[in-house]
Design a protein around this motif. Sequence first.
Motif, PDB file in Angstrom:
ATOM      1  N   ASP A   2      -5.400   0.554   7.099  1.00 13.79           N
ATOM      2  CA  ASP A   2      -4.395   0.952   6.284  1.00 13.79           C
ATOM      3  C   ASP A   2      -3.495   1.964   6.543  1.00 13.79           C
ATOM      4  O   ASP A   2      -4.019   3.123   6.739  1.00 13.79           O
ATOM      5  CB  ASP A   2      -5.052   0.767   4.801  1.00 13.79           C
ATOM      6  N   VAL A   3      -2.302   1.844   6.899  1.00 17.73           N
ATOM      7  CA  VAL A   3      -1.443   2.997   7.272  1.00 17.73           C
ATOM      8  C   VAL A   3      -0.994   3.765   6.117  1.00 17.73           C
ATOM      9  O   VAL A   3      -0.554   4.968   6.423  1.00 17.73           O
ATOM     10  CB  VAL A   3      -0.510   2.479   8.509  1.00 17.73           C
ATOM     11  N   HIS A   4      -0.891   3.331   5.186  1.00 16.58           N
ATOM     12  CA  HIS A   4      -0.186   4.146   4.159  1.00 16.58           C
ATOM     13  C   HIS A   4      -0.909   5.171   3.603  1.00 16.58           C
ATOM     14  O   HIS A   4      -2.293   4.774   3.354  1.00 16.58           O
ATOM     15  CB  HIS A   4       0.525   3.332   3.009  1.00 16.58           C
ATOM     16  N   SER A   5      -0.598   6.263   3.260  1.00 14.12           N
ATOM     17  CA  SER A   5      -1.402   7.484   2.870  1.00 14.12           C
ATOM     18  C   SER A   5      -1.590   7.726   1.476  1.00 14.12           C
ATOM     19  O   SER A   5      -2.251   8.734   0.917  1.00 14.12           O
ATOM     20  CB  SER A   5      -0.966   8.623   3.505  1.00 14.12           C
ATOM     21  N   GLY A   6      -0.899   6.665   0.593  1.00 14.02           N
ATOM     22  CA  GLY A   6      -1.002   6.752  -0.971  1.00 14.02           C
ATOM     23  C   GLY A   6      -2.241   6.531  -1.609  1.00 14.02           C
ATOM     24  O   GLY A   6      -3.085   6.245  -0.604  1.00 14.02           O
ATOM     25  N   PRO A   7      -2.260   6.550  -2.844  1.00 13.20           N
ATOM     26  CA  PRO A   7      -3.676   6.125  -3.363  1.00 13.20           C
ATOM     27  C   PRO A   7      -4.164   4.658  -3.077  1.00 13.20           C
ATOM     28  O   PRO A   7      -3.113   3.698  -3.081  1.00 13.20           O
ATOM     29  CB  PRO A   7      -3.646   6.543  -4.784  1.00 13.20           C
ATOM     30  N   SER A   8      -5.117   4.379  -3.120  1.00 15.01           N
ATOM     31  CA  SER A   8      -5.599   2.829  -2.927  1.00 15.01           C
ATOM     32  C   SER A   8      -5.397   2.073  -4.210  1.00 15.01           C
ATOM     33  O   SER A   8      -4.955   2.615  -5.160  1.00 15.01           O
ATOM     34  CB  SER A   8      -7.066   2.804  -2.517  1.00 15.01           C
ATOM     35  N   GLN A   9      -5.414   0.854  -4.004  1.00 16.81           N
ATOM     36  CA  GLN A   9      -5.389  -0.160  -5.200  1.00 16.81           C
ATOM     37  C   GLN A   9      -6.385   0.218  -6.083  1.00 16.81           C
ATOM     38  O   GLN A   9      -5.884   0.304  -7.540  1.00 16.81           O
ATOM     39  CB  GLN A   9      -5.312  -1.491  -4.759  1.00 16.81           C
ATOM     40  N   LEU A  10      -7.595   0.382  -5.767  1.00 21.44           N
ATOM     41  CA  LEU A  10      -8.429   0.665  -6.706  1.00 21.44           C
ATOM     42  C   LEU A  10      -8.128   2.063  -7.519  1.00 21.44           C
ATOM     43  O   LEU A  10      -8.338   2.041  -8.938  1.00 21.44           O
ATOM     44  CB  LEU A  10      -9.805   0.849  -6.044  1.00 21.44           C
ATOM     45  N   ASP A  11      -7.656   3.084  -6.611  1.00 19.98           N
ATOM     46  CA  ASP A  11      -7.312   4.461  -7.549  1.00 19.98           C
ATOM     47  C   ASP A  11      -6.242   4.141  -8.628  1.00 19.98           C
ATOM     48  O   ASP A  11      -6.356   4.381  -9.560  1.00 19.98           O
ATOM     49  CB  ASP A  11      -6.703   5.278  -6.449  1.00 19.98           C
ATOM     50  N   VAL A  12      -5.295   3.432  -8.151  1.00 15.73           N
ATOM     51  CA  VAL A  12      -4.085   3.124  -9.005  1.00 15.73           C
ATOM     52  C   VAL A  12      -4.719   2.376 -10.369  1.00 15.73           C
ATOM     53  O   VAL A  12      -4.314   2.747 -11.346  1.00 15.73           O
ATOM     54  CB  VAL A  12      -3.103   2.239  -8.332  1.00 15.73           C
ATOM     55  N   LEU A  13      -5.638   1.279 -10.021  1.00 17.22           N
ATOM     56  CA  LEU A  13      -6.216   0.681 -11.325  1.00 17.22           C
ATOM     57  C   LEU A  13      -7.054   1.393 -12.179  1.00 17.22           C
ATOM     58  O   LEU A  13      -6.858   1.421 -13.447  1.00 17.22           O
ATOM     59  CB  LEU A  13      -6.895  -0.551 -10.755  1.00 17.22           C
ATOM     60  N   LEU A  14      -7.653   2.319 -11.473  1.00 14.57           N
ATOM     61  CA  LEU A  14      -8.547   3.305 -12.353  1.00 14.57           C
ATOM     62  C   LEU A  14      -7.720   4.230 -13.178  1.00 14.57           C
ATOM     63  O   LEU A  14      -7.807   4.559 -14.159  1.00 14.57           O
ATOM     64  CB  LEU A  14      -9.639   4.211 -11.373  1.00 14.57           C
ATOM     65  N   GLU A  15      -6.595   4.718 -12.700  1.00 22.07           N
ATOM     66  CA  GLU A  15      -5.715   5.529 -13.208  1.00 22.07           C
ATOM     67  C   GLU A  15      -5.047   4.782 -14.456  1.00 22.07           C
ATOM     68  O   GLU A  15      -4.821   5.213 -15.530  1.00 22.07           O
ATOM     69  CB  GLU A  15      -4.406   5.827 -12.425  1.00 22.07           C
ATOM     70  N   ILE A  16      -4.578   3.557 -14.300  1.00 26.21           N
ATOM     71  CA  ILE A  16      -4.037   2.776 -15.415  1.00 26.21           C
ATOM     72  C   ILE A  16      -5.221   2.312 -16.748  1.00 26.21           C
ATOM     73  O   ILE A  16      -4.744   2.593 -17.771  1.00 26.21           O
ATOM     74  CB  ILE A  16      -3.674   1.251 -14.802  1.00 26.21           C
ATOM     75  N   ARG A  17      -6.390   2.326 -16.178  1.00 28.20           N
ATOM     76  CA  ARG A  17      -7.233   2.263 -16.944  1.00 28.20           C
ATOM     77  C   ARG A  17      -7.782   3.271 -17.775  1.00 28.20           C
ATOM     78  O   ARG A  17      -7.772   3.397 -19.182  1.00 28.20           O
ATOM     79  CB  ARG A  17      -8.764   1.760 -16.300  1.00 28.20           C
ATOM     80  N   ASP A  18      -7.610   4.522 -17.199  1.00 31.78           N
ATOM     81  CA  ASP A  18      -7.716   5.821 -17.816  1.00 31.78           C
ATOM     82  C   ASP A  18      -6.502   6.062 -18.809  1.00 31.78           C
ATOM     83  O   ASP A  18      -6.545   6.570 -19.764  1.00 31.78           O
ATOM     84  CB  ASP A  18      -8.088   6.904 -16.907  1.00 31.78           C
ATOM     85  N   ALA A  19      -5.438   5.790 -18.386  1.00 34.14           N
ATOM     86  CA  ALA A  19      -4.136   5.880 -19.177  1.00 34.14           C
ATOM     87  C   ALA A  19      -4.164   4.909 -20.233  1.00 34.14           C
ATOM     88  O   ALA A  19      -4.024   5.622 -21.401  1.00 34.14           O
ATOM     89  CB  ALA A  19      -2.963   5.740 -18.319  1.00 34.14           C
ATOM     90  N   LEU A  20      -4.869   3.998 -20.312  1.00 36.80           N
ATOM     91  CA  LEU A  20      -4.776   2.868 -21.545  1.00 36.80           C
ATOM     92  C   LEU A  20      -6.086   3.333 -22.348  1.00 36.80           C
ATOM     93  O   LEU A  20      -5.659   3.005 -23.572  1.00 36.80           O
ATOM     94  CB  LEU A  20      -5.161   1.559 -20.746  1.00 36.80           C
ATOM     95  N   LYS A  21      -6.958   4.023 -21.922  1.00 32.35           N
ATOM     96  CA  LYS A  21      -8.198   4.710 -22.869  1.00 32.35           C
ATOM     97  C   LYS A  21      -7.512   5.530 -23.522  1.00 32.35           C
ATOM     98  O   LYS A  21      -7.858   5.737 -24.869  1.00 32.35           O
ATOM     99  CB  LYS A  21      -9.173   4.919 -21.997  1.00 32.35           C
ATOM    100  N   LYS A  22      -6.685   6.544 -23.019  1.00 33.27           N
ATOM    101  CA  LYS A  22      -5.977   7.806 -23.764  1.00 33.27           C
ATOM    102  C   LYS A  22      -5.166   7.100 -25.091  1.00 33.27           C
ATOM    103  O   LYS A  22      -5.315   7.450 -26.023  1.00 33.27           O
ATOM    104  CB  LYS A  22      -5.296   8.646 -23.121  1.00 33.27           C
TER     105      LYS A  22
END
Length: 140
Positions: A120-140
């Motif tokens: 994977d050549v893109h250097s951004g966050p992985s799909q798992l990282d994005v999903l974890l951020e969304i989960r954490d935001a929904l918990k707040k």
Amino acid sequence: MINEFKDFIAKGNVMDMAVGIIVGAAFTGIVQSLVGDIINPIIALFTGGIDFSGWFYALDGETYASLETAMESGAPVFAVGKFTMAVINFFIIAFVVFMLVKMVNRIKAAAEKPDEVAPDVHSGPSQLDVLLEIRDALKK
């Protein structure tokens, strides 16, 4: 019983075995020709023209002009040349089968080897990282 026989015949291994036996029988003729028509004359060349396939020992003490003459007379003989040819045939067939199995195994290994996945050549966050951020935001 007939259904069991049909199931047995329908299995792929039985058909593979049948094809192998047929090809092996045809291949035996080629190997016999190789030994009799190519290898034996080369051996005869190095042994001073001795007919390798005609080597035999008559056990009755008589002297015969050829193996065929001795066998026609009913004399017990040790057909050393025929036996040696059979051993040479075996080793040639075994070597060729070994090479075929080695080639088939190499082809199977190449077919079973998973294609290399491009990293994977893109250097951004992985799909798992994005999903974890969304989960954490929904918990707040």
